[in-house]
Design a protein around this motif. Structure first.
Motif, PDB file in Angstrom:
ATOM      1  N   GLU B 114     -41.641  71.506 -22.904  1.00 39.21           N
ATOM      2  CA  GLU B 114     -40.229  71.243 -23.083  1.00 39.21           C
ATOM      3  C   GLU B 114     -39.604  72.338 -23.822  1.00 39.21           C
ATOM      4  O   GLU B 114     -40.043  72.763 -24.940  1.00 39.21           O
ATOM      5  CB  GLU B 114     -40.596  70.121 -23.823  1.00 39.21           C
ATOM      6  N   VAL B 116     -36.645  73.802 -26.376  1.00 38.03           N
ATOM      7  CA  VAL B 116     -35.816  73.185 -27.514  1.00 38.03           C
ATOM      8  C   VAL B 116     -34.875  74.125 -27.898  1.00 38.03           C
ATOM      9  O   VAL B 116     -35.078  75.315 -28.052  1.00 38.03           O
ATOM     10  CB  VAL B 116     -36.888  73.187 -28.631  1.00 38.03           C
ATOM     11  N   ASP B 117     -33.545  73.552 -28.128  1.00 40.48           N
ATOM     12  CA  ASP B 117     -32.459  74.583 -28.813  1.00 40.48           C
ATOM     13  C   ASP B 117     -32.083  74.334 -30.154  1.00 40.48           C
ATOM     14  O   ASP B 117     -32.924  73.327 -30.901  1.00 40.48           O
ATOM     15  CB  ASP B 117     -31.227  74.266 -28.059  1.00 40.48           C
ATOM     16  N   LYS B 119     -30.076  72.836 -32.069  1.00 33.27           N
ATOM     17  CA  LYS B 119     -29.765  71.355 -32.369  1.00 33.27           C
ATOM     18  C   LYS B 119     -30.795  70.410 -32.253  1.00 33.27           C
ATOM     19  O   LYS B 119     -31.006  69.974 -33.199  1.00 33.27           O
ATOM     20  CB  LYS B 119     -28.483  70.940 -31.538  1.00 33.27           C
ATOM     21  N   THR B 120     -31.572  70.523 -31.133  1.00 33.09           N
ATOM     22  CA  THR B 120     -32.724  69.644 -30.909  1.00 33.09           C
ATOM     23  C   THR B 120     -33.690  69.918 -32.188  1.00 33.09           C
ATOM     24  O   THR B 120     -34.674  69.226 -32.856  1.00 33.09           O
ATOM     25  CB  THR B 120     -33.421  69.652 -29.845  1.00 33.09           C
ATOM     26  N   LEU B 121     -33.979  71.142 -32.441  1.00 31.89           N
ATOM     27  CA  LEU B 121     -34.980  71.640 -33.280  1.00 31.89           C
ATOM     28  C   LEU B 121     -34.583  71.029 -34.817  1.00 31.89           C
ATOM     29  O   LEU B 121     -35.291  70.644 -35.500  1.00 31.89           O
ATOM     30  CB  LEU B 121     -35.061  73.152 -33.403  1.00 31.89           C
ATOM     31  N   SER B 122     -33.195  70.967 -35.151  1.00 29.99           N
ATOM     32  CA  SER B 122     -32.757  70.769 -36.221  1.00 29.99           C
ATOM     33  C   SER B 122     -33.074  69.281 -36.558  1.00 29.99           C
ATOM     34  O   SER B 122     -32.979  68.448 -37.493  1.00 29.99           O
ATOM     35  CB  SER B 122     -31.204  70.904 -36.577  1.00 29.99           C
ATOM     36  N   ARG B 123     -33.220  68.383 -35.469  1.00 26.73           N
ATOM     37  CA  ARG B 123     -33.304  66.988 -35.557  1.00 26.73           C
ATOM     38  C   ARG B 123     -34.915  66.664 -35.587  1.00 26.73           C
ATOM     39  O   ARG B 123     -35.259  65.287 -35.707  1.00 26.73           O
ATOM     40  CB  ARG B 123     -32.610  66.083 -34.430  1.00 26.73           C
ATOM     41  N   LEU B 124     -35.798  67.628 -35.111  1.00 25.67           N
ATOM     42  CA  LEU B 124     -37.111  67.242 -35.043  1.00 25.67           C
ATOM     43  C   LEU B 124     -37.639  67.249 -36.132  1.00 25.67           C
ATOM     44  O   LEU B 124     -37.389  67.524 -37.169  1.00 25.67           O
ATOM     45  CB  LEU B 124     -37.751  68.377 -34.165  1.00 25.67           C
ATOM     46  N   THR B 128     -43.866  66.409 -35.444  1.00 24.82           N
ATOM     47  CA  THR B 128     -43.529  66.681 -34.239  1.00 24.82           C
ATOM     48  C   THR B 128     -43.483  68.079 -33.680  1.00 24.82           C
ATOM     49  O   THR B 128     -44.119  68.485 -32.759  1.00 24.82           O
ATOM     50  CB  THR B 128     -42.167  65.900 -33.599  1.00 24.82           C
ATOM     51  N   LYS B 132     -46.007  70.086 -31.606  1.00 23.10           N
ATOM     52  CA  LYS B 132     -45.531  70.903 -30.498  1.00 23.10           C
ATOM     53  C   LYS B 132     -45.948  72.388 -30.268  1.00 23.10           C
ATOM     54  O   LYS B 132     -46.341  72.997 -29.394  1.00 23.10           O
ATOM     55  CB  LYS B 132     -43.779  71.053 -30.558  1.00 23.10           C
TER      56      LYS B 132
END
Lengths: 399, 456
Positions: B114, B116-117, B119-124, B128, B132
């Motif tokens: 999967e 990750v950009d 933005k998504t990385l900052s929310r991970l 997790t 990953k």
């Protein structure tokens, strides 16, 4: 020419190696074979562990530099011995003649020292199955250079035996000795045979032409002279009236031990040792500072000025006797000196200070530097212990 | 050119160390060597793991298929750097798995993960992200001080140190590695910030040719090898014992993490530097993880007299022409084997001898010299010359520390700073008695690690 010798020697060693390996006739003598071979050839040994490239400096080269630094005092010592011997005995004072005469006196001392010393080295190496270490190349030369030229050869043999066996081998050999082996040997002779090691009559050798037995005539060293006649108020005047001006003392042209008279030559040696980084400049400079500072401080006390060495110009301490030789070649022996930088300063300083104290307060032993160095050898592990504890306490622990 | 200096940047001065004087520094020229027939994973070169094979000989694997995992920590997986058939699993002494060789297919296929950009990385969340990275096979690039094993995912370090370059000129230079890699690098740094409060980015003060990179650098280092090593920087910057628990990662490996997150593919390319001592052949090579060494270099002569060194002459390991590049290593060097005994070696002035001391004539010049794998002398007792202590970048006193190790005084050795040892090899390098100091210190560290792990 050199190429031919190289090829010949290479094939000689390769042909005879099988006698000295497991199952060979002379397996027990393997360390001798190895020692002889490595005098000529540095063997090609491949690195097994990282780093895979190693420094070009090995112990042989390290010790060769010390030998190189010993050349100036040795050459001068040979000349000086010959000069005073011929002057006392009456003879032709041409350079060649003087040098040859000195060589005739000094060479036997060196040969006996090396031969007897190597006997013990080899014996211990064969029994312990260790390789023969290069350290003795230096010890074997340093020792005779500290002796008076008239010393009997059997005493040289006894002295170097004591130095090597008791001074070094009983502690486990090279790298494990507490005291400098050459000085240990000298100290042994000094106390065991004082008649041949000190006083006014041992410092000039004259060769008896008929029997070539080495005899002695009177010729006191400057240090011994001041000890004998302490009534002089001004030691400098006394010395110069005896022909020992500051310059004479500095250059070293006066009767004394074989290699230890010339502060100038020791200075040259010190430059070689410091520039190549083989000896610690901290010990040498610390020692000189200790000598100058403590003799200056002593000259401030009027109560001790009864003693002739107390209120002399401090520079005289530097050039007189064996101090220069001792601090440059003996005190810097890395095995018996401390290993941390700060303690090297302290160690050197204490040697200089003790030398002055012995000269001033104990005129019976005018040559204080030997005892000072041996005494500080004893303290070197303590200095290191303290220095390491200080370092460790400053460190942020990581366990 | 405008000099960018970030406000927070600190300068670390390392006084001790060694300036390389070896022939054949790689030029910045870069060559591609991506077309290869075989690649391999080399489990025996990964410290402290117990590999369990996940693929057998004969299996078909893709790029990113798991090859083996760590028995002690099964979540840590090691993925295939190539797509094709596993043709051999080679064992060394005591059944150590040395290499798992893969014959590559003509067109390789990849496992996909999967993406990750930013933005998504900052929310991970941290956990997790770790899972990953572990699943994607890039976790092992993050390592842990002081033993330099793979970072333990259950712990949280005080900081993570990223070293962008090395003071060893035979390691790749940053201008070659990081050019046009900004997006991957940023992604990697963002991921690291999730893992630890503090991310320290280390670069040599001499290598400042990439502006965007200079802005990210937190610590610039002045000093000779091994000044840029994370262990050295940590030693010179730490404030308290708690700082000792740090992780570190090589800058190029951080790019791989960034690439993995952005593309969802197991990254397989990296830049290495190669040197054989000549100007023509010494350069940077863009190649693949696990490349066979003789695909990097083959001379026409007989190569038996050559020593292949992977990972730097001072701290790497010896391999051979048929060996493979380890996953952490970024340099390959070929030097002459020691061949011939040297006639009257100790009496030669030494204008061609490499030495850190001033006992050779070559000390007068800074000209680089040709080297070989010779010990240049035999082993002798320690004479306490102190050359090792004079060069140790983390102020250990190796000449005393190794004696306390011999005497089994491990507490004393630890107090001297045994665990600060950065395994740079300089103490062994300079020792005139040819004592394997570095080896002894490293062994003692490893023994201590084993003991405390048994106790726990």
């Amino acid at each position: 020419m050199l190429k031919h010798i190289e090829i010949y020697l290479r094939s000689f060693f390769d042909k005879n190696r099988h006698h000295f390996v497991d199952g060979g006739k002379y397996k027990k003598l393997a360390s001798i074979f190895e020692a002889v071979e490595t005098i000529f050839f540095i063997p090609a040994i491949r690195t097994k562990n990282a780093p895979f490239v190693r420094d070009g400096l090995d112990l042989k080269r390290f010790m060769s530099i010390v030998l190189l630094a010993l050349v100036p005092p040795l050459v001068f010592g040979i000349y000086n011995t010959g000069y005073h011997s011929l002057q006392a005995g009456g003879g032709n004072l041409t350079f060649f003649n003087v040098f040859l005469n000195g060589l005739m006196t000094v060479l036997p001392l060196i040969v006996v020292s090396y031969a007897v010393g190597f006997f013990w080295e080899i014996l211990f190496s064969v029994i312990r199955k260790h390789p023969i270490s290069e350290g003795f190349l230096v010890t074997g030369l340093l020792f005779p250079m500290t002796l008076p030229p008239t010393v009997p050869l059997w005493q040289v043999a006894v002295g170097i035996s004591f130095g090597v066996v008791i001074g070094k081998e009983v502690f486990g050999g090279t790298g494990r000795n507490i005291f400098n082996p050459a000085l240990t040997g000298r100290a042994f002779l000094f106390f065991a045979y004082p008649a041949k090691m000190s006083g006014g009559s041992v410092w000039v050798a004259i060769a008896d032409t008929a029997s070539s037995v080495v005899n002695a005539v009177t010729g006191a060293t400057p240090l011994a002279m001041t000890a004998l006649a302490p009534s002089f108020k001004n030691i400098e005047t006394m010395l110069s009236s005896a022909g020992y001006t500051f310059l004479t003392l500095f250059v070293g042209n006066y009767p004394g031990s074989v290699g230890g008279t010339s502060a100038l030559c020791c200075f040259l040696g010190a430059i070689i040792l410091i520039v190549t980084g083989v000896a610690s400049y901290r010990i040498i400079i610390g020692g000189v500072a200790g000598l100058l500072i403590s003799s200056f401080l002593l000259s401030l006390f009027p109560s001790v000025s009864m003693n002739p060495w107390a209120d002399i110009n401090p520079l005289y301490h530097l050039v007189a006797g064996g101090f220069a030789f001792g601090i440059v070649y003996m005190a810097t022996d890395p095995v018996s000196a401390p290993g941390t930088d700060r303690s090297k300063w302290v160690y050197g300083f204490c040697i200089g200070m003790l030398t002055v104290l012995i000269r001033v307060f104990n005129p019976a032993y005018p040559e204080g530097v030997m005892m000072a160095i041996l005494f500080m050898n004893l303290f070197a592990p303590l200095f290191d212990f303290i220095a390491i504890r200080m370092r460790v306490s400053r460190r942020i622990p990581n366990v | 050119m405008r000099e960018f200096v970030s406000v927070a940047m600190k300068t670390v001065r390392v006084k001790k160390g060694w300036r390389f004087k070896i022939n054949g520094t790689p030029s910045p020229e870069i060559e591609n060597r991506l077309e290869v027939k075989h690649v391999a994973a080399t489990p025996s070169k990964i410290p402290f793991i117990k590999p369990r094979l996940l693929a057998r000989s004969g299996d078909q694997v893709k790029i990113g298929s798991p090859l083996f995992e760590d028995k002690k920590n099964p979540g840590i997986k090691f993925l295939s750097p190539g797509s094709g058939k596993v043709v051999a699993v080679n064992y060394g002494p005591r059944r150590v798995i040395e290499e798992i060789i893969i014959a590559l297919d003509a067109d390789e296929s990849c496992e996909t993960f999967e993406t990750v950009d930013a933005k998504t990385l900052s929310r991970l969340d941290r956990k997790t992200l770790i899972l990953k990275l572990m699943a994607g096979g890039v976790w092992p690039f993050i390592r842990q001080l002081p033993y330099r094993e793979i970072a333990n995912p259950k712990l949280k370090p005080a900081s993570i140190l990223v070293s962008l370059d090395s003071a060893d000129p035979f390691q790749p230079s940053p201008e070659v590695c990081y050019n046009n890699q900004r997006s991957f690098f940023d992604m990697g740094v963002q991921a690291l910030r999730k893992l630890a409060e503090r991310v320290t980015i280390i670069q040599s003060a001499k290598n400042r040719s990439i502006d965007w990179l200079n802005q990210l650098v937190t610590h610039q280092v002045l000093g000779d090898y091994p000044a840029n090593d994370p262990g050295v920087v940590l030693y010179h910057t730490r404030q308290s014992p708690a700082d000792n628990h740090a992780w570190y990662i090589n800058g190029q490996d951080l790019l791989l993490i960034g690439e993995f997150l952005s593309t969802g593919l197991y990254p397989i390319q990296r830049v290495i530097s190669f040197s054989d001592g000549t100007i023509e052949n010494s350069k940077h090579i863009k190649t693949r993880l696990g490349i066979k060494l003789n695909e990097l270099y083959s001379s026409h002569e007989n190569m038996d007299h050559l020593r292949w060194i992977v990972g730097g002459v001072l701290s790497g390991y010896t391999s051979h022409a048929d060996g493979f590049l380890g996953m952490y290593e970024t340099s390959v060097m070929v030097i002459e084997e020691a061949q011939k005994s040297e006639f009257f070696g100790f009496a030669r002035p030494g204008s061609d001898k490499l030495s850190n001391s001033r006992t050779v004539l070559s000390a007068l010049s800074s000209a680089p010299l040709k080297v070989n794998s010779d010990m240049h002398g035999e082993e002798r007792p320690c004479i306490n010359c102190g050359y090792c202590a004079k060069i140790c970048p983390v102020d250990i006193l190796p000449q005393f520390t190794y004696k306390s190790i011999y005497a089994d005084e491990i507490e004393e050795a630890l107090a001297h700073g045994l665990l600060d040892c950065v395994e740079c090899g300089l103490c062994s390098f300079v020792c005139p008695s040819k004592i394997e100091l570095s080896e002894l210190l490293i062994d003692a560290k490893h023994m201590y690690r084993r003991e405390i792990n048994q106790g726990a």
